[in-house]
Design a protein around this motif. Sequence first.
Motif, PDB file in Angstrom:
ATOM      1  N   LEU A 173       2.593  -1.922  15.655  1.00  0.00           N
ATOM      2  CA  LEU A 173       2.269  -1.850  14.235  1.00  0.00           C
ATOM      3  C   LEU A 173       1.519  -0.578  13.848  1.00  0.00           C
ATOM      4  O   LEU A 173       1.311  -0.321  12.668  1.00  0.00           O
ATOM      5  CB  LEU A 173       1.434  -3.071  13.838  1.00  0.00           C
ATOM      6  N   LEU A 174       1.122   0.218  14.842  1.00  0.00           N
ATOM      7  CA  LEU A 174       0.373   1.440  14.562  1.00  0.00           C
ATOM      8  C   LEU A 174       1.176   2.376  13.659  1.00  0.00           C
ATOM      9  O   LEU A 174       2.335   2.700  13.942  1.00  0.00           O
ATOM     10  CB  LEU A 174       0.026   2.143  15.877  1.00  0.00           C
ATOM     11  N   LEU A 175       0.567   2.773  12.520  1.00  0.00           N
ATOM     12  CA  LEU A 175       1.138   3.678  11.514  1.00  0.00           C
ATOM     13  C   LEU A 175       2.332   3.073  10.766  1.00  0.00           C
ATOM     14  O   LEU A 175       2.993   3.770   9.999  1.00  0.00           O
ATOM     15  CB  LEU A 175       1.532   5.021  12.141  1.00  0.00           C
ATOM     16  N   VAL A 176       2.590   1.789  10.969  1.00  0.00           N
ATOM     17  CA  VAL A 176       3.613   1.106  10.180  1.00  0.00           C
ATOM     18  C   VAL A 176       3.012   0.719   8.826  1.00  0.00           C
ATOM     19  O   VAL A 176       1.874   0.255   8.749  1.00  0.00           O
ATOM     20  CB  VAL A 176       4.120  -0.148  10.913  1.00  0.00           C
ATOM     21  N   SER A 177       3.750   0.913   7.750  1.00  0.00           N
ATOM     22  CA  SER A 177       3.266   0.548   6.420  1.00  0.00           C
ATOM     23  C   SER A 177       3.485  -0.938   6.177  1.00  0.00           C
ATOM     24  O   SER A 177       4.540  -1.487   6.519  1.00  0.00           O
ATOM     25  CB  SER A 177       4.005   1.356   5.355  1.00  0.00           C
ATOM     26  N   LEU A 178       2.479  -1.584   5.567  1.00  0.00           N
ATOM     27  CA  LEU A 178       2.652  -2.977   5.190  1.00  0.00           C
ATOM     28  C   LEU A 178       3.830  -3.152   4.240  1.00  0.00           C
ATOM     29  O   LEU A 178       4.477  -4.200   4.216  1.00  0.00           O
ATOM     30  CB  LEU A 178       1.379  -3.514   4.528  1.00  0.00           C
ATOM     31  N   LEU A 179       4.134  -2.119   3.449  1.00  0.00           N
ATOM     32  CA  LEU A 179       5.257  -2.195   2.526  1.00  0.00           C
ATOM     33  C   LEU A 179       6.587  -2.296   3.266  1.00  0.00           C
ATOM     34  O   LEU A 179       7.570  -2.798   2.723  1.00  0.00           O
ATOM     35  CB  LEU A 179       5.270  -0.984   1.592  1.00  0.00           C
ATOM     36  N   ASP A 180       6.620  -1.819   4.517  1.00  0.00           N
ATOM     37  CA  ASP A 180       7.835  -1.940   5.320  1.00  0.00           C
ATOM     38  C   ASP A 180       7.950  -3.311   5.966  1.00  0.00           C
ATOM     39  O   ASP A 180       9.008  -3.665   6.495  1.00  0.00           O
ATOM     40  CB  ASP A 180       7.860  -0.864   6.419  1.00  0.00           C
ATOM     41  N   LEU A 181       6.845  -4.091   5.951  1.00  0.00           N
ATOM     42  CA  LEU A 181       6.844  -5.415   6.571  1.00  0.00           C
ATOM     43  C   LEU A 181       6.998  -6.536   5.557  1.00  0.00           C
ATOM     44  O   LEU A 181       7.469  -7.620   5.892  1.00  0.00           O
ATOM     45  CB  LEU A 181       5.545  -5.619   7.363  1.00  0.00           C
ATOM     46  N   VAL A 182       6.582  -6.277   4.314  1.00  0.00           N
ATOM     47  CA  VAL A 182       6.590  -7.336   3.308  1.00  0.00           C
ATOM     48  C   VAL A 182       7.978  -7.475   2.683  1.00  0.00           C
ATOM     49  O   VAL A 182       8.745  -6.497   2.609  1.00  0.00           O
ATOM     50  CB  VAL A 182       5.527  -7.047   2.219  1.00  0.00           C
ATOM     51  N   HIS A 183       8.317  -8.670   2.265  1.00  0.00           N
ATOM     52  CA  HIS A 183       9.601  -8.923   1.617  1.00  0.00           C
ATOM     53  C   HIS A 183       9.700  -8.095   0.333  1.00  0.00           C
ATOM     54  O   HIS A 183       8.701  -7.965  -0.401  1.00  0.00           O
ATOM     55  CB  HIS A 183       9.719 -10.418   1.280  1.00  0.00           C
ATOM     56  N   PRO A 184      10.859  -7.509   0.043  1.00  0.00           N
ATOM     57  CA  PRO A 184      10.989  -6.677  -1.170  1.00  0.00           C
ATOM     58  C   PRO A 184      10.534  -7.378  -2.440  1.00  0.00           C
ATOM     59  O   PRO A 184       9.958  -6.740  -3.334  1.00  0.00           O
ATOM     60  CB  PRO A 184      12.489  -6.361  -1.212  1.00  0.00           C
ATOM     61  N   ASP A 185      10.755  -8.685  -2.533  1.00  0.00           N
ATOM     62  CA  ASP A 185      10.353  -9.411  -3.738  1.00  0.00           C
ATOM     63  C   ASP A 185       8.840  -9.555  -3.857  1.00  0.00           C
ATOM     64  O   ASP A 185       8.329  -9.900  -4.929  1.00  0.00           O
ATOM     65  CB  ASP A 185      10.991 -10.802  -3.765  1.00  0.00           C
ATOM     66  N   ASP A 186       8.115  -9.333  -2.756  1.00  0.00           N
ATOM     67  CA  ASP A 186       6.651  -9.454  -2.767  1.00  0.00           C
ATOM     68  C   ASP A 186       5.950  -8.101  -2.807  1.00  0.00           C
ATOM     69  O   ASP A 186       4.713  -8.038  -2.828  1.00  0.00           O
ATOM     70  CB  ASP A 186       6.180 -10.231  -1.525  1.00  0.00           C
ATOM     71  N   ALA A 187       6.719  -7.003  -2.786  1.00  0.00           N
ATOM     72  CA  ALA A 187       6.123  -5.672  -2.688  1.00  0.00           C
ATOM     73  C   ALA A 187       5.298  -5.315  -3.922  1.00  0.00           C
ATOM     74  O   ALA A 187       4.220  -4.715  -3.809  1.00  0.00           O
ATOM     75  CB  ALA A 187       7.216  -4.629  -2.461  1.00  0.00           C
ATOM     76  N   VAL A 188       5.788  -5.665  -5.101  1.00  0.00           N
ATOM     77  CA  VAL A 188       5.043  -5.332  -6.324  1.00  0.00           C
ATOM     78  C   VAL A 188       3.695  -6.041  -6.336  1.00  0.00           C
ATOM     79  O   VAL A 188       2.670  -5.446  -6.695  1.00  0.00           O
ATOM     80  CB  VAL A 188       5.870  -5.707  -7.576  1.00  0.00           C
ATOM     81  N   ALA A 189       3.675  -7.314  -5.939  1.00  0.00           N
ATOM     82  CA  ALA A 189       2.404  -8.051  -5.886  1.00  0.00           C
ATOM     83  C   ALA A 189       1.448  -7.402  -4.898  1.00  0.00           C
ATOM     84  O   ALA A 189       0.239  -7.324  -5.149  1.00  0.00           O
ATOM     85  CB  ALA A 189       2.661  -9.506  -5.495  1.00  0.00           C
TER      86      ALA A 189
END
Length: 348
Positions: A173-189
């Motif tokens: 997970l080092l240097l991985v963005s949380l935005l790359d892990l979260v479901h696209p529908d939850d990214a805005v939240a």
Amino acid sequence: MKSQGATPAADTPVESLRLAVDRSRLAVSLIEIPSGRLLAISDSAATMLEFDQQRRHALSQFNALAQVTNPDQVRHALELVAEGVLDGYEARREFRSATGNLVQAHVSVRVVHREGATAYAFAVYAPAFGDRGATHEARHDPTCCAGTMDDDYRIERVSSEATQVIGRAANELLLVSLLDLVHPDDAVALVRAFEKAADDDAGVTLLGRFSERDGTWRRLRLVIRPIGADTTRFGFMLTPVGESPLANDADRLAELEQRLQRIAQEVQAAGMLEGFGQMPKISEIAGLDNLTARQWEIVSRLLRGQRVPAIAQSMYLSQNTVRNHLSTVFKKVGVHSQTELLQLLRAE
């Protein structure tokens, strides 16, 4: 004092929430969102916020927003909660008590029930700045992984429980963005939650779906909190979500009591994030990616100058348990004493 007789029947989910708060030993209240109306308050919270029996009978006249000295920030947070963007909100705030006195407290608001556009939340209070141990008498941390990230959502460090919680090893997970892990529908939240945490210098909580290594989505609760004086780095904590909507059955009160305890435990566990800003990144020292969240907290407390007796008291552990954790940390990072450990961490 509460009556020791039979518990009155709870005909609706909201009445169950009221009864759970009334029976709780925690300092907790029930808040209607977005109105901010106080619906119930426990004995401990009533003592802290100076609600005597007469004022508790007129509880509906009091509003949570009116009690806070900076209501605009809290009002916006509650609006995001009502919209479903946030699942919770926590911050150190100054409250005006029922008698008009100013009370400093740490409050954590967590949604437990929704009916249409109205949400109902437990607010758990700690009685003083930084007093993380006052919400309950024993500590049994929920399974969680904790770490830090930069303002581009890239993970700098994370505890070894990442394998259990999100199905990925900490070093993956080092240097991985949380935005790359979260479901696209939850990214805005997620982005809105970050903005709210940075704007208010407060902790926010949201529910989201995160990707495991095999591509499956797992529903997790994410806590985000700024670290240090600026808003370029954030602490985070991920915990599995095992809660279901309230049911109309005889077990509802017992379920709510367990949920209240779990909220208090999660709130206290999130307190470890406050010290993570002083920890090196896991890429800088071999073995740091194998530390558990509890071991990270113990080490971060050492870095802040606490000694074993104080750490044990703060974390509701025995001194022997703290020393055993430290011995394990020594082996993982290749040192032999607290002095060597501090020298290693401070050299980075």
